[in-house]
Design an enzyme around this catalytic site. Structure first.
Site, PDB file in Angstrom:
ATOM      1  N   ARG A   1       0.797  -1.869   0.212  1.00  0.00           N
ATOM      2  CA  ARG A   1      -0.104  -0.153  -0.166  1.00  0.00           C
ATOM      3  C   ARG A   1       0.954   0.858  -0.222  1.00  0.00           C
ATOM      4  O   ARG A   1       0.599   2.162  -0.688  1.00  0.00           O
ATOM      5  CB  ARG A   1      -0.877   0.043   1.580  1.00  0.00           C
ATOM      6  CG  ARG A   1      -1.459   1.316   0.904  1.00  0.00           C
ATOM      7  CD  ARG A   1      -2.672   1.185   2.323  1.00  0.00           C
ATOM      8  NE  ARG A   1      -2.847   0.508   3.333  1.00  0.00           N
ATOM      9  CZ  ARG A   1      -2.170   0.193   3.689  1.00  0.00           C
ATOM     10  NH1 ARG A   1      -1.330   1.885   5.050  1.00  0.00           N
ATOM     11  NH2 ARG A   1      -2.099  -0.208   5.184  1.00  0.00           N
TER      12      ARG A   1
ATOM     13  N   LYS B   1      -9.409   8.615 -18.944  1.00  0.00           N
ATOM     14  CA  LYS B   1      -9.872   8.614 -19.556  1.00  0.00           C
ATOM     15  C   LYS B   1      -8.353   9.249 -20.442  1.00  0.00           C
ATOM     16  O   LYS B   1      -7.917   8.022 -21.229  1.00  0.00           O
ATOM     17  CB  LYS B   1     -10.358  10.024 -19.568  1.00  0.00           C
ATOM     18  CG  LYS B   1     -11.131  10.772 -19.043  1.00  0.00           C
ATOM     19  CD  LYS B   1     -12.308   9.963 -19.052  1.00  0.00           C
ATOM     20  CE  LYS B   1     -13.051   8.915 -17.462  1.00  0.00           C
ATOM     21  NZ  LYS B   1     -13.521  10.243 -16.941  1.00  0.00           N
TER      22      LYS B   1
ATOM     23  N   ASP C   1      -8.984  20.508 -12.586  1.00  0.00           N
ATOM     24  CA  ASP C   1      -8.712  18.877 -13.096  1.00  0.00           C
ATOM     25  C   ASP C   1      -8.566  18.897 -15.209  1.00  0.00           C
ATOM     26  O   ASP C   1      -9.650  19.426 -15.354  1.00  0.00           O
ATOM     27  CB  ASP C   1     -10.330  18.639 -12.479  1.00  0.00           C
ATOM     28  CG  ASP C   1     -10.801  17.396 -13.513  1.00  0.00           C
ATOM     29  OD1 ASP C   1      -9.851  16.684 -13.812  1.00  0.00           O
ATOM     30  OD2 ASP C   1     -11.551  16.839 -12.901  1.00  0.00           O
TER      31      ASP C   1
ATOM     32  N   TYR D   1     -17.265  18.340 -13.505  1.00  0.00           N
ATOM     33  CA  TYR D   1     -18.030  16.545 -13.608  1.00  0.00           C
ATOM     34  C   TYR D   1     -19.508  16.105 -12.596  1.00  0.00           C
ATOM     35  O   TYR D   1     -18.849  16.717 -11.371  1.00  0.00           O
ATOM     36  CB  TYR D   1     -16.479  15.430 -13.507  1.00  0.00           C
ATOM     37  CG  TYR D   1     -16.329  14.438 -13.625  1.00  0.00           C
ATOM     38  CD1 TYR D   1     -17.358  14.150 -14.505  1.00  0.00           C
ATOM     39  CD2 TYR D   1     -16.676  13.871 -12.136  1.00  0.00           C
ATOM     40  CE1 TYR D   1     -17.080  12.221 -14.668  1.00  0.00           C
ATOM     41  CE2 TYR D   1     -16.782  12.562 -12.887  1.00  0.00           C
ATOM     42  CZ  TYR D   1     -16.706  12.206 -13.687  1.00  0.00           C
ATOM     43  OH  TYR D   1     -16.981  10.562 -13.974  1.00  0.00           O
TER      44      TYR D   1
HETATM   45  C1  LIG Z   1     -13.988  10.793 -15.475  1.00  0.00           C
HETATM   46  C2  LIG Z   1     -13.671  12.147 -15.008  1.00  0.00           C
HETATM   47  C3  LIG Z   1     -13.355  12.092 -13.044  1.00  0.00           C
HETATM   48  C4  LIG Z   1     -13.824  10.762 -12.584  1.00  0.00           C
HETATM   49  O1  LIG Z   1     -12.619   9.847 -12.925  1.00  0.00           O
HETATM   50  P1  LIG Z   1     -12.957   8.501 -12.076  1.00  0.00           P
HETATM   51  O2  LIG Z   1     -11.875   7.833 -12.645  1.00  0.00           O
HETATM   52  O3  LIG Z   1     -14.273   7.864 -13.012  1.00  0.00           O
HETATM   53  O4  LIG Z   1     -13.233   8.239 -10.696  1.00  0.00           O
HETATM   54  C5  LIG Z   1     -13.326  13.323 -12.631  1.00  0.00           C
HETATM   55  N1  LIG Z   1     -13.402  14.424 -13.563  1.00  0.00           N
HETATM   56  C6  LIG Z   1     -12.765  14.472 -14.994  1.00  0.00           C
HETATM   57  C7  LIG Z   1     -13.285  15.911 -15.879  1.00  0.00           C
HETATM   58  C8  LIG Z   1     -13.393  12.583 -15.031  1.00  0.00           C
HETATM   59  O5  LIG Z   1     -14.398  12.886 -16.244  1.00  0.00           O
END
Ligand SMILES: *Cc1c(COP(=O)(O)O)cnc(C)c1O
Length: 392
Positions: free
Chosen positions: A58, A207, A182, A110
């Site tokens: 961890r 993504k 983000d 988001y």
């Molecule tokens: C998908 C996404 C998240 C969350 O990510 P996960 O991997 O699904 O937990 C946060 N911010 C944005 C802009 C996203 O597209």
């Protein structure tokens, strides 16, 4: 004979070279060029108190560490911490706050972030104001003496609104609040917020960074020593770590980030241009179009305009017909993978957003979102053309 020493990256190495090599030395035991998946929970110690810097899975894992060093270099940060999902990464950033603190957030953030802030963190006496961060006067007005963080997404999902990151970081410094960006929607190929003055960057590696729609993960990139110390502590204390196999997948993804993003950018722009000329499409939202109200900012702040676009079909019926007839574009949530995804924000990604709020943000029932993949552009246009032909 093979060289088992580290690959030496010069300080001025360019982006695609950093993506490929940063953080990854040949495996010291075998010379394997690819960092192995260290699928282990613990590490044998040579003697009491004598170990190789790895004690428990961890706390430290070599595959995860390689990924963290790789992404820290890609985002031009000092350190990165990989988590089990983008939401776990955002949750870790939130632990920098204390009870009573206030956060100003992009209003079209988001959905999962909105849910975490509103449904979970409000229970801990944290408060959040949602404003259009494209308008920094609004941000300034929303700040109180309890404000500790400005949390920005640019471009936003699905309306592709932008925030001027350089101006936002100047405001954050003046207000003595942390600027968190983000950067999931843009990817570090398109923009690197830390270079523009942000304090922290978060990603859903799910993504563009992984890019192949086969892993869930998240990362936080930091530059301030106090943030780095705290995030390292919290990653271990809360334990929402990215597993070694997923870390390996994301490392494989970042190797091709530059060439994938160049193609996502090219296809995003070509699709936006194609749709903006199509008689059945009412309006296209894409920062690369001169009709976008912040096109000038996009040209300054972004390298290319990304692979995300949305467009208004005018009605739910028209959007539904179109979505039900695409054959190459996959009807699915998520984004940033090599394959083109198409979705309907009002009933899919943004279904939990109240209708009035959706309307205020411009998310109509006729709005369709595309995550442009890297297929041949003519095949994508052909697919959209035949689907749009079905709309009367
Ligand atoms: C998908 C996404 C998240 C969350 O990510 P996960 O991997 O699904 O937990 C946060 N911010 C944005 C802009 C996203 O597209």
């Amino acid at each position: 004979m093979y060289r088992t020493g580290p690959v030496t990256l010069r300080a001025n190495a360019r982006f695609s070279t950093i993506c490929l090599h940063a953080g990854q030395d040949p495996d010291p035991a075998t010379g394997a060029i690819i960092t192995p998946i260290y699928q282990t929970s613990t590490y044998v110690q040579e003697a009491l108190g004598r170990h190789k810097g790895f004690e428990y899975g961890r706390t430290q894992n070599p595959t995860r560490l390689a990924l963290e060093r790789n992404i820290a270099a890609i985002e031009r940060g000092q350190a990165a911490f990989a988590f089990a999902s983008g939401m776990a990464a955002i949750g870790a950033v939130a632990t920098l706050l204390q009870s009573g603190d206030h956060v100003v957030v992009s209003d079209n953030t988001y959905g999962g972030t909105f849910r975490l802030f509103e449904k979970v963190l409000r229970r801990y006496q944290l408060s959040f104001s949602y404003v259009d961060t494209a308008n920094l006067d609004e941000v300034d007005r929303a700040c109180t003496e309890r404000t500790r963080m400005l949390f920005v997404e640019t471009p936003t999902n699905p309306m592709c609104g932008l925030t001027d990151l350089q101006a936002a970081s100047a405001l954050a410094r003046r207000r003595d609040v942390r600027l968190v960006v983000d950067n999931t929607f843009a990817s570090p190929y398109v923009q690197r917020p830390l270079e523009l003055g942000a304090d922290l960057v978060v990603h859903s590696t799910t993504k563009y960074l992984n890019g192949h729609s086969d892993s869930i993960g998240g990362v936080v990139v930091a530059i301030r020593p106090d943030d780095i110390e705290w995030l390292r502590f919290v990653q271990n204390a809360e334990g929402a770590i990215l597993g070694p196999f997923d870390a390996w997948l994301v490392l494989r993804g970042t190797k091709t980030l530059a060439i994938r993003m160049a193609q996502h950018n090219a296809n995003g722009l070509a699709l936006a241009q194609y749709l903006s000329r199509h008689p059945k499409v009412r309006r296209v939202y894409y920062p690369g179009l001169p009709s976008h109200p912040q096109h000038e900012l996009a040209s300054r702040q972004m390298r290319g305009f990304g692979g995300m676009l949305s467009f208004d079909m005018g009605s739910l019926g028209a959007a539904e017909t179109m979505l039900n007839h695409v054959r190459l574009c996959a009807l699915a949530e998520s984004l940033g993978g090599v394959e083109t995804l198409i979705s309907h924000p009002a009933t899919m990604t943004h279904a939990s957003v109240p209708a009035a709020r959706r309307a205020a943000l411009g998310i109509t029932d006729g709005l369709v979102r595309i995550s442009a993949g890297i297929e041949d552009i003519d095949d994508l246009k052909d697919d959209l053309a035949q689907a749009l032909d079905q709309v009367r």
